[in-house]
Motif scaffolding. Structure first.
Motif, PDB file in Angstrom:
ATOM      1  N   LYS A  33       9.000   2.144  -1.996  1.00 19.46           N
ATOM      2  CA  LYS A  33       9.416   0.807  -2.374  1.00 19.46           C
ATOM      3  C   LYS A  33       9.978   0.052  -1.193  1.00 19.46           C
ATOM      4  CE  LYS A  33      12.215  -1.684  -5.771  1.00 19.46           C
ATOM      5  NZ  LYS A  33      13.116  -1.542  -6.963  1.00 19.46           N
ATOM      6  N   ALA A  34      10.809   0.740  -0.346  1.00 21.14           N
ATOM      7  CA  ALA A  34      11.380   0.110   0.844  1.00 21.14           C
ATOM      8  C   ALA A  34      10.300  -0.297   1.834  1.00 21.14           C
ATOM      9  CB  ALA A  34      12.384   1.054   1.493  1.00 21.14           C
ATOM     10  N   ALA A  35       9.280   0.553   1.948  1.00 20.77           N
ATOM     11  CA  ALA A  35       8.208   0.265   2.881  1.00 20.77           C
ATOM     12  C   ALA A  35       7.407  -0.963   2.431  1.00 20.77           C
ATOM     13  CB  ALA A  35       7.275   1.465   3.009  1.00 20.77           C
ATOM     14  N   SER A  36       7.231  -1.097   1.087  1.00 20.01           N
ATOM     15  CA  SER A  36       6.473  -2.249   0.593  1.00 20.01           C
ATOM     16  C   SER A  36       7.217  -3.541   0.830  1.00 20.01           C
ATOM     17  CB  SER A  36       6.187  -2.055  -0.909  1.00 20.01           C
ATOM     18  OG  SER A  36       7.388  -2.116  -1.661  1.00 20.01           O
ATOM     19  N   LYS A  37       8.565  -3.503   0.778  1.00 19.76           N
ATOM     20  CA  LYS A  37       9.346  -4.719   0.993  1.00 19.76           C
ATOM     21  C   LYS A  37       9.356  -5.126   2.465  1.00 19.76           C
ATOM     22  CE  LYS A  37      12.492  -4.350  -2.931  1.00 19.76           C
ATOM     23  NZ  LYS A  37      13.912  -4.199  -3.365  1.00 19.76           N
ATOM     24  N   SER A  38       9.317  -4.128   3.353  1.00 24.99           N
ATOM     25  CA  SER A  38       9.365  -4.449   4.786  1.00 24.99           C
ATOM     26  C   SER A  38       7.997  -4.755   5.356  1.00 24.99           C
ATOM     27  CB  SER A  38       9.994  -3.269   5.555  1.00 24.99           C
ATOM     28  OG  SER A  38       9.167  -2.121   5.464  1.00 24.99           O
ATOM     29  N   GLY A  39       6.999  -4.546   4.546  1.00 29.84           N
ATOM     30  CA  GLY A  39       5.624  -4.805   5.003  1.00 29.84           C
ATOM     31  C   GLY A  39       5.043  -3.653   5.784  1.00 29.84           C
ATOM     32  N   GLY A  40       5.748  -2.546   5.802  1.00 27.22           N
ATOM     33  CA  GLY A  40       5.270  -1.381   6.548  1.00 27.22           C
ATOM     34  C   GLY A  40       4.182  -0.634   5.808  1.00 27.22           C
TER      35      GLY A  40
END
Length: 455
Positions: free
Chosen positions: A448-455
Motif C-alpha cells: 500500500k505504501a509503495a502504491s502511494k509513493s508511486g514506487g
C-alpha cells in the motif's frame, strides 16, 4: 327487495389523461386492487347479477384485465367520447336483452359501499322510476346540483350550466343512477347535447323522465367520501387515504390493536383476527390473513401470507407470497420468508432467508441461515423436520432434507440429506499458521505504501 336480475353498467371509457400514465385510469389501484375491480365487487355485492362494462377505444389492457377478473362481464367499446349518456348507449345490446332494473356506475369511483348501491334499487322497489345517489358537501364546486321539490328529483344542473343561485346548492350528484326495467334505452335516445360542453349527459335522463311523468328520486348518501372520483394522482392519493382510514377503523372496531393507526397500511382483503396487535409502520399487501392473538412488530411487510394465532412477526420482517406460519411461530428481525411453511412453535429470529421450504414444529433456525432454492433455472425445496437445531450461518443447498431432531453445525454448507437425530458438519477444517498473520499484514502495508509513493 333487490331484483336478482339487476344489470350494472359500469362506465370505464375515460382516457385518464390527467393521470399522466401509460396505465389506463381504471387499472390504477386503491387498497391494493384496480379501481374497476372495486366497483365490480361493490356492484355485485349490491345486487347486480349481470355486469356490462363500457371501455374506451383502444383500451386493450382493460379488456384483457376484465377477461381475467370478470370473465362473465359483457364488454362494449365507446369509440367517441361524447358524454356519459353516449357511453351508456354503447351498452345498448346488454340493455336491449335485459328486463330487470339497471344500475349505472363509474369505473373510477371505487369507494361506494354495496349497501349504498343496494339502496338505489330498493328505492325503485318503493315506487321510483329513476333513483339517483346524491350527497351533501360543503365543497360543491365541480359537481352537478340536485333540484328537488316535494320529495321529487326534478333535474340535475351541471356546474358549467348552473347560475349563481344553483351553485349555492350543497346537495350534489354522484352520477350513480338506477332505472326501472325497460326505461333506460328510450331515455338515452331522447337526451340532447344542448349544454356548455356539447355532450350527452346521463343525468339529463332525470329531466327527460320527469317531463314524461316519471318519478325520479334522490337517495342521499350518508358519507360523501363514498363518492370520490379519481381523475389525477392527487385524487388517487385522497381515495387511498379514505380507504386506509376505513380499514383502520374497521380493524379496531373488530378488536385489533393498532399502536399507531395512521402508520399501518391495509389492502382490500386484509383479514386480522381478534386481539391481533400491530405495531407502527406495518404494510399489509394483498392476500394476508393474521389469526387471533398474533403480534406484528414494527416495520414489517407482509404479502400473500398467513400468520397463525399467537405468532410474533418482526420487527423488520418480510413475509412474501406463500409464507404460512403456524401457531406461536416467531419470525424476527431482517428475516424473509417466501413460499414456505413454518410449523407450530418454530423460531426463525435473525437475518435469515427461508424460501421454498418447510420447517417442522419447534425447530430453531440460527442467525444468517439461507435456503439456496434457485439454481438459475429451477426452484428446489428444502425440508427441515421437527425439533431441529440449525446452527448460525448454515447454508441449505436445495433440494435437501434434514430429519427430525437433527443438528447442523454453525457455518455449515449442507448439500446432502441429514438423517434424523444426526449432526452435520459441512465446513472446511480450520488450520492455524503461527506468525503468518503478522507477516501478511506487513506485506500488505508495504504494498500500500509503495502504491502511494508511486514506487
Amino acid at each position: 327487495m333487490i331484483d336478482p336480475s339487476c344489470l350494472a353498467v359500469v362506465l370505464a371509457a375515460g382516457e385518464g389523461t390527467r393521470m399522466k400514465s401509460d396505465l389506463p385510469k381504471v387499472l390504477h389501484a386503491v387498497g391494493g386492487r384496480p379501481l374497476i375491480d372495486a366497483v365490480l365487487e361493490s356492484a355485485r355485492a349490491g345486487g347486480a347479477s349481470r355486469v356490462a362494462v363500457v371501455i374506451g377505444a383502444g383500451a386493450d389492457r382493460v379488456r384483457a384485465h376484465l377477461g381475467k377478473v370478470a370473465p362473465d362481464a359483457q364488454v362494449f367499446e365507446q369509440r367517441e367520447r361524447l358524454g356519459t349518456a353516449h357511453a351508456a348507449l354503447a351498452a345498448r345490446e346488454a340493455l336491449a336483452t335485459h328486463h330487470g332494473p339497471v344500475l349505472v356506475l363509474f369505473g373510477d369511483t371505487p369507494l361506494v359501499r354495496p349497501a349504498t348501491i343496494a339502496s338505489l334499487v330498493d328505492r325503485l322497489s318503493a315506487g321510483a322510476d329513476i333513483a339517483l345517489l346524491g350527497f351533501t358537501t360543503d365543497a360543491p364546486t365541480g359537481y352537478g346540483r340536485l333540484i328537488i321539490q316535494e320529495g321529487r328529483l326534478l333535474a340535475i344542473v351541471e356546474e358549467k350550466d348552473a347560475d349563481t343561485a344553483t351553485k349555492s346548492i350543497r346537495l350534489c350528484n354522484s352520477g350513480i343512477m338506477a332505472f326501472r326495467p325497460g326505461l333506460l334505452p328510450d331515455l338515452l335516445d331522447a337526451i340532447g347535447n344542448e349544454n356548455a360542453k356539447g355532450e350527452y349527459y346521463l343525468t339529463d335522463a332525470v329531466a327527460v323522465g320527469t317531463a314524461r311523468g316519471l318519478r325520479a328520486e334522490a337517495v342521499i348518501g350518508k358519507d360523501e367520501d363514498e363518492f370520490v372520483g379519481i381523475n389525477d394522482r392527487a385524487q388517487l392519493a385522497a381515495a387511498e387515504a379514505i380507504f386506509q382510514q376505513r380499514m383502520r377503523a374497521e380493524a379496531m372496531a373488530a378488536g385489533v390493536t393498532l399502536v399507531a393507526p395512521e402508520t399501518v397500511f391495509f389492502s382490500f382483503d386484509t383479514k386480522l383476527g381478534r386481539d391481533v396487535v400491530v405495531e407502527p409502520n406495518v404494510v399489509f399487501a394483498p392476500g394476508v390473513t393474521v389469526a387471533s392473538g398474533a403480534t406484528i412488530r414494527a416495520f414489517s411487510h407482509i404479502e400473500g401470507a398467513r400468520v397463525g394465532g399467537g405468532a410474533i412477526v418482526g420487527p423488520y420482517s418480510r413475509l412474501r407470497p406463500g409464507a404460512d406460519l403456524a401457531e406461536n411461530v416467531h419470525v424476527g428481525n431482517f428475516v424473509e420468508i417466501k413460499n414456505a411453511r413454518v410449523d407450530q412453535g418454530a423460531k426463525v429470529n435473525h437475518l435469515t432467508y427461508i424460501g421454498d421450504a418447510s420447517i417442522g414444529a419447534r425447530t430453531n433456525v440460527g442467525a444468517g441461515t439461507i435456503t439456496c432454492n434457485y439454481d438459475g433455472f429451477f426452484k428446489h425445496k428444502t425440508v427441515i423436520g421437527a425439533d431441529v437445531f440449525v446452527g448460525s450461518n448454515t447454508v441449505m443447498v436445495a433440494p435437501v432434507t434434514v430429519g427430525d431432531n437433527a443438528l447442523t453445525a454453525a457455518g455449515s454448507v449442507i448439500t446432502a440429506d441429514v438423517p434424523g437425530d444426526a449432526m452435520a458438519f459441512g465446513r472446511a477444517r480450520q488450520e492455524v499458521k503461527e506468525g503468518m498473520g503478522a507477516a501478511k499484514k506487513a506485506a500488505l502495508a508495504a504494498r500500500k505504501a509503495a502504491s502511494k509513493s508511486g514506487g
